[in-house]
Design a protein around this motif. Structure first.
Motif, PDB file in Angstrom:
ATOM      1  N   GLY A   1      18.403  16.532 132.974  1.00 34.03           N
ATOM      2  CA  GLY A   1      18.870  17.260 134.396  1.00 34.03           C
ATOM      3  C   GLY A   1      19.558  18.274 133.977  1.00 34.03           C
ATOM      4  O   GLY A   1      19.455  19.599 134.942  1.00 34.03           O
ATOM      5  N   LEU A   2      20.705  18.468 132.845  1.00 30.36           N
ATOM      6  CA  LEU A   2      21.132  19.777 132.757  1.00 30.36           C
ATOM      7  C   LEU A   2      20.202  20.908 132.492  1.00 30.36           C
ATOM      8  O   LEU A   2      20.490  22.115 132.721  1.00 30.36           O
ATOM      9  CB  LEU A   2      22.125  19.771 131.528  1.00 30.36           C
ATOM     10  N   VAL A   3      19.251  20.556 131.633  1.00 31.00           N
ATOM     11  CA  VAL A   3      18.048  21.685 131.246  1.00 31.00           C
ATOM     12  C   VAL A   3      17.630  22.283 132.253  1.00 31.00           C
ATOM     13  O   VAL A   3      17.301  23.303 132.470  1.00 31.00           O
ATOM     14  CB  VAL A   3      17.347  21.091 129.985  1.00 31.00           C
ATOM     15  N   TRP A   4      17.206  21.250 133.200  1.00 30.79           N
ATOM     16  CA  TRP A   4      16.318  21.661 134.431  1.00 30.79           C
ATOM     17  C   TRP A   4      17.293  22.668 135.262  1.00 30.79           C
ATOM     18  O   TRP A   4      16.666  23.610 135.967  1.00 30.79           O
ATOM     19  CB  TRP A   4      15.697  20.518 135.296  1.00 30.79           C
ATOM     20  N   THR A   5      18.394  22.157 135.493  1.00 30.59           N
ATOM     21  CA  THR A   5      19.495  22.971 136.257  1.00 30.59           C
ATOM     22  C   THR A   5      19.702  24.503 135.394  1.00 30.59           C
ATOM     23  O   THR A   5      19.726  25.354 136.186  1.00 30.59           O
ATOM     24  CB  THR A   5      20.676  22.339 136.270  1.00 30.59           C
ATOM     25  N   LEU A   6      19.872  24.498 134.227  1.00 34.52           N
ATOM     26  CA  LEU A   6      19.916  25.923 133.477  1.00 34.52           C
ATOM     27  C   LEU A   6      18.471  26.552 133.747  1.00 34.52           C
ATOM     28  O   LEU A   6      18.698  27.943 133.797  1.00 34.52           O
ATOM     29  CB  LEU A   6      20.332  25.397 132.124  1.00 34.52           C
ATOM     30  N   ALA A   7      17.532  25.948 133.555  1.00 33.06           N
ATOM     31  CA  ALA A   7      16.152  26.490 133.799  1.00 33.06           C
ATOM     32  C   ALA A   7      15.969  27.140 135.310  1.00 33.06           C
ATOM     33  O   ALA A   7      15.551  28.346 135.288  1.00 33.06           O
ATOM     34  CB  ALA A   7      15.174  25.780 133.640  1.00 33.06           C
ATOM     35  N   PHE A   8      16.547  26.411 136.278  1.00 37.14           N
ATOM     36  CA  PHE A   8      16.541  27.077 137.509  1.00 37.14           C
ATOM     37  C   PHE A   8      17.528  28.184 137.748  1.00 37.14           C
ATOM     38  O   PHE A   8      17.092  29.187 138.325  1.00 37.14           O
ATOM     39  CB  PHE A   8      17.101  25.799 138.456  1.00 37.14           C
ATOM     40  N   ALA A   9      18.482  28.125 137.050  1.00 39.58           N
ATOM     41  CA  ALA A   9      19.701  29.251 137.237  1.00 39.58           C
ATOM     42  C   ALA A   9      19.208  30.450 136.477  1.00 39.58           C
ATOM     43  O   ALA A   9      19.548  31.430 136.608  1.00 39.58           O
ATOM     44  CB  ALA A   9      21.003  28.671 136.899  1.00 39.58           C
ATOM     45  N   SER A  10      18.167  30.265 135.472  1.00 37.89           N
ATOM     46  CA  SER A  10      17.978  31.546 134.489  1.00 37.89           C
ATOM     47  C   SER A  10      17.142  32.447 135.499  1.00 37.89           C
ATOM     48  O   SER A  10      17.133  33.736 134.835  1.00 37.89           O
ATOM     49  CB  SER A  10      17.038  30.830 133.384  1.00 37.89           C
ATOM     50  N   PHE A  11      16.355  32.000 136.313  1.00 39.60           N
ATOM     51  CA  PHE A  11      15.491  33.184 137.043  1.00 39.60           C
ATOM     52  C   PHE A  11      16.336  33.739 138.264  1.00 39.60           C
ATOM     53  O   PHE A  11      15.562  34.316 139.188  1.00 39.60           O
ATOM     54  CB  PHE A  11      14.157  32.702 137.339  1.00 39.60           C
ATOM     55  N   LEU A  12      17.421  33.462 138.579  1.00 42.23           N
ATOM     56  CA  LEU A  12      18.053  33.907 139.672  1.00 42.23           C
ATOM     57  C   LEU A  12      18.230  35.516 139.750  1.00 42.23           C
ATOM     58  O   LEU A  12      18.161  35.911 140.808  1.00 42.23           O
ATOM     59  CB  LEU A  12      19.625  33.389 139.506  1.00 42.23           C
ATOM     60  N   PRO A  13      18.314  36.049 138.591  1.00 43.46           N
ATOM     61  CA  PRO A  13      18.172  37.696 138.755  1.00 43.46           C
ATOM     62  C   PRO A  13      16.825  38.091 139.379  1.00 43.46           C
ATOM     63  O   PRO A  13      16.969  39.075 139.947  1.00 43.46           O
ATOM     64  CB  PRO A  13      18.138  38.155 137.088  1.00 43.46           C
ATOM     65  N   TYR A  14      15.836  37.350 139.465  1.00 41.37           N
ATOM     66  CA  TYR A  14      14.661  37.791 140.070  1.00 41.37           C
ATOM     67  C   TYR A  14      14.857  37.620 141.526  1.00 41.37           C
ATOM     68  O   TYR A  14      14.309  38.527 142.424  1.00 41.37           O
ATOM     69  CB  TYR A  14      13.478  36.948 139.722  1.00 41.37           C
ATOM     70  N   CYS A  15      15.740  36.737 142.018  1.00 39.36           N
ATOM     71  CA  CYS A  15      15.888  36.520 143.428  1.00 39.36           C
ATOM     72  C   CYS A  15      16.875  37.495 143.928  1.00 39.36           C
ATOM     73  O   CYS A  15      17.015  37.738 145.165  1.00 39.36           O
ATOM     74  CB  CYS A  15      16.269  35.101 143.546  1.00 39.36           C
ATOM     75  N   LEU A  16      17.614  38.080 143.133  1.00 43.30           N
ATOM     76  CA  LEU A  16      18.944  38.768 143.461  1.00 43.30           C
ATOM     77  C   LEU A  16      18.505  40.432 143.477  1.00 43.30           C
ATOM     78  O   LEU A  16      18.990  41.345 143.598  1.00 43.30           O
ATOM     79  CB  LEU A  16      19.936  38.794 142.632  1.00 43.30           C
ATOM     80  N   ASP A  17      16.982  40.737 143.332  1.00 50.61           N
ATOM     81  CA  ASP A  17      16.504  41.862 143.318  1.00 50.61           C
ATOM     82  C   ASP A  17      17.124  42.913 142.242  1.00 50.61           C
ATOM     83  O   ASP A  17      17.536  44.092 142.455  1.00 50.61           O
ATOM     84  CB  ASP A  17      16.809  42.731 144.673  1.00 50.61           C
ATOM     85  N   VAL A  18      17.432  42.486 140.999  1.00 54.47           N
ATOM     86  CA  VAL A  18      17.651  43.175 139.649  1.00 54.47           C
ATOM     87  C   VAL A  18      16.691  43.931 139.298  1.00 54.47           C
ATOM     88  O   VAL A  18      15.464  43.715 139.713  1.00 54.47           O
ATOM     89  CB  VAL A  18      18.408  42.231 138.825  1.00 54.47           C
ATOM     90  N   ASN A  19      17.025  44.758 138.589  1.00 52.78           N
ATOM     91  CA  ASN A  19      16.056  46.044 138.083  1.00 52.78           C
ATOM     92  C   ASN A  19      15.046  45.153 137.147  1.00 52.78           C
ATOM     93  O   ASN A  19      15.570  44.227 136.390  1.00 52.78           O
ATOM     94  CB  ASN A  19      16.756  47.074 137.285  1.00 52.78           C
ATOM     95  N   HIS A  20      13.672  45.470 137.218  1.00 59.24           N
ATOM     96  CA  HIS A  20      12.645  44.624 136.541  1.00 59.24           C
ATOM     97  C   HIS A  20      13.034  44.725 135.200  1.00 59.24           C
ATOM     98  O   HIS A  20      12.722  43.741 134.231  1.00 59.24           O
ATOM     99  CB  HIS A  20      11.264  45.091 136.766  1.00 59.24           C
ATOM    100  N   GLN A  21      13.046  45.848 134.684  1.00 57.45           N
ATOM    101  CA  GLN A  21      13.428  46.093 133.055  1.00 57.45           C
ATOM    102  C   GLN A  21      14.633  45.328 132.653  1.00 57.45           C
ATOM    103  O   GLN A  21      14.664  44.691 131.587  1.00 57.45           O
ATOM    104  CB  GLN A  21      13.541  47.525 132.780  1.00 57.45           C
ATOM    105  N   VAL A  22      15.664  45.429 133.424  1.00 61.20           N
ATOM    106  CA  VAL A  22      16.844  44.432 132.915  1.00 61.20           C
ATOM    107  C   VAL A  22      16.649  42.852 133.111  1.00 61.20           C
ATOM    108  O   VAL A  22      17.012  42.319 132.106  1.00 61.20           O
ATOM    109  CB  VAL A  22      17.948  44.603 133.883  1.00 61.20           C
ATOM    110  N   VAL A  23      15.792  42.506 134.093  1.00 63.60           N
ATOM    111  CA  VAL A  23      15.281  41.179 134.014  1.00 63.60           C
ATOM    112  C   VAL A  23      14.624  40.946 132.778  1.00 63.60           C
ATOM    113  O   VAL A  23      14.554  39.563 132.214  1.00 63.60           O
ATOM    114  CB  VAL A  23      14.585  40.810 135.328  1.00 63.60           C
ATOM    115  N   GLU A  24      13.621  41.553 132.369  1.00 59.88           N
ATOM    116  CA  GLU A  24      12.862  41.331 131.215  1.00 59.88           C
ATOM    117  C   GLU A  24      13.790  41.106 129.849  1.00 59.88           C
ATOM    118  O   GLU A  24      13.734  40.352 129.072  1.00 59.88           O
ATOM    119  CB  GLU A  24      11.776  42.500 130.879  1.00 59.88           C
ATOM    120  N   ILE A  25      14.718  41.973 129.878  1.00 62.53           N
ATOM    121  CA  ILE A  25      15.654  42.145 128.682  1.00 62.53           C
ATOM    122  C   ILE A  25      16.601  40.640 128.820  1.00 62.53           C
ATOM    123  O   ILE A  25      16.524  39.901 127.741  1.00 62.53           O
ATOM    124  CB  ILE A  25      16.549  43.221 128.662  1.00 62.53           C
TER     125      ILE A  25
END
Length: 273
Positions: free
Chosen positions: A124-148
């Motif tokens: 459950g902790l791993v799935w939660t961290l995986a869900f939190a890892s792509f939050l930068p995509y939802c926050l309209d962060v720069n695409h290059q920063v998200v790739e890094i």
């Protein structure tokens, strides 16, 4: 020159399309069968199959996303789900390596602490961290920063996997309570996990961090194909935890090595005589 380059690009795209179709058509049924087979292997107090099942579930989600892309469903939500499953698969690879390391390095501690409930909490902790890892995509962060950010997330488990393998090999001599066959299975599983991560995930990390290789069509296609092949590669985990299959393989390897040593010794005796 333009005609030849366009033909080359079309050839690469057609090969990638065929490769992805093969991965989808073979990966979906084999992953479902492997999940059912690993579920049957779960016994009371054994936590390794729990992590392998969650790893296969994340692979199944990735395959469904690939099938959706090939069906023409190019939505952002599918991209998010794919990244979610991909990050989860890396997390469960780390869990498998850590659990196998504790079997050898801390056998007494692991024997009293291991249970299905703890394994489910870790999942459950791993799935939660995986869900939190792509939050930068939802926050309209720069695409290059998200790739890094994703490159760093994908790169962090690499030294940890190496540590688990090296620590396990060093602790093998002191682990007297673990049978020899179990030791060979554990080391084989750790080697497989490290090879899968090195060959299939590191090319994408290099693509994200090194700007020069992004314009290389061959390396770009190679990094993409490696990620798509990871669900098929993870199916080898089933054979690593299944005792009958691994015992036959290890015994055959040991038998071949013994035959080679006997032949070399007999040849040396003949030369001396």
């Amino acid at each position: 020159t333009n005609s030849s380059s366009s033909q080359s690009d079309f050839s690469i795209e057609s090969k990638m399309h065929l490769m992805v179709l093969i991965v989808i058509c073979t990966g979906l049924p084999l992953t479902l069968v492997a999940i059912c087979a690993v579920y049957c292997l779960i016994q009371k107090g054994h936590s390794a199959p729990v992590y392998v099942i969650n790893l296969l579930i994340s692979d199944l989600i990735q395959l469904c996303c690939l099938a959706a892309w090939k069906a023409g469903e190019m939505h952002d939500i599918i991209d998010y789900i794919y990244l979610f499953a991909l990050t989860g698969s890396i997390g469960f690879m780390v869990c498998i390596s850590l659990e196998r390391y504790l079997v050898i390095a801390k056998p007494l501690w692991y024997r009293f602490r291991r249970n299905i409930k703890t394994s489910l909490m870790v999942c459950g902790l791993v799935w939660t961290l995986a869900f939190a890892s792509f939050l930068p995509y939802c926050l309209d962060v720069n695409h290059q920063v998200v790739e890094i950010i994703f490159a760093v997330i994908f790169l962090l488990p690499f030294p940890f996997l190496i540590f688990c393998l090296v620590g396990t090999i060093r602790a093998l001599s002191a682990a007297r309570s673990v049978p020899a066959e179990e030791k060979r299975r554990i080391v084989t599983l750790l080697v497989v996990v490290l090879l899968i991560y090195t060959l299939l995930f590191l090319p994408n990390v290099i693509w994200s961090l090194v700007e020069e290789v992004r314009y290389n069509q061959i390396f770009d296609s190679l990094a993409c194909i490696c990620l798509h092949l990871s669900p098929l590669a993870d199916l080898t985990m089933y054979f690593c935890i299944r005792k009958s299959a691994m015992d036959k393989l290890l015994k055959s390897c040991c038998h071949c090595e013994m035959l080679g040593n006997q032949e070399s010794s007999s040849t040396a005796i003949e030369n001396m005589s």
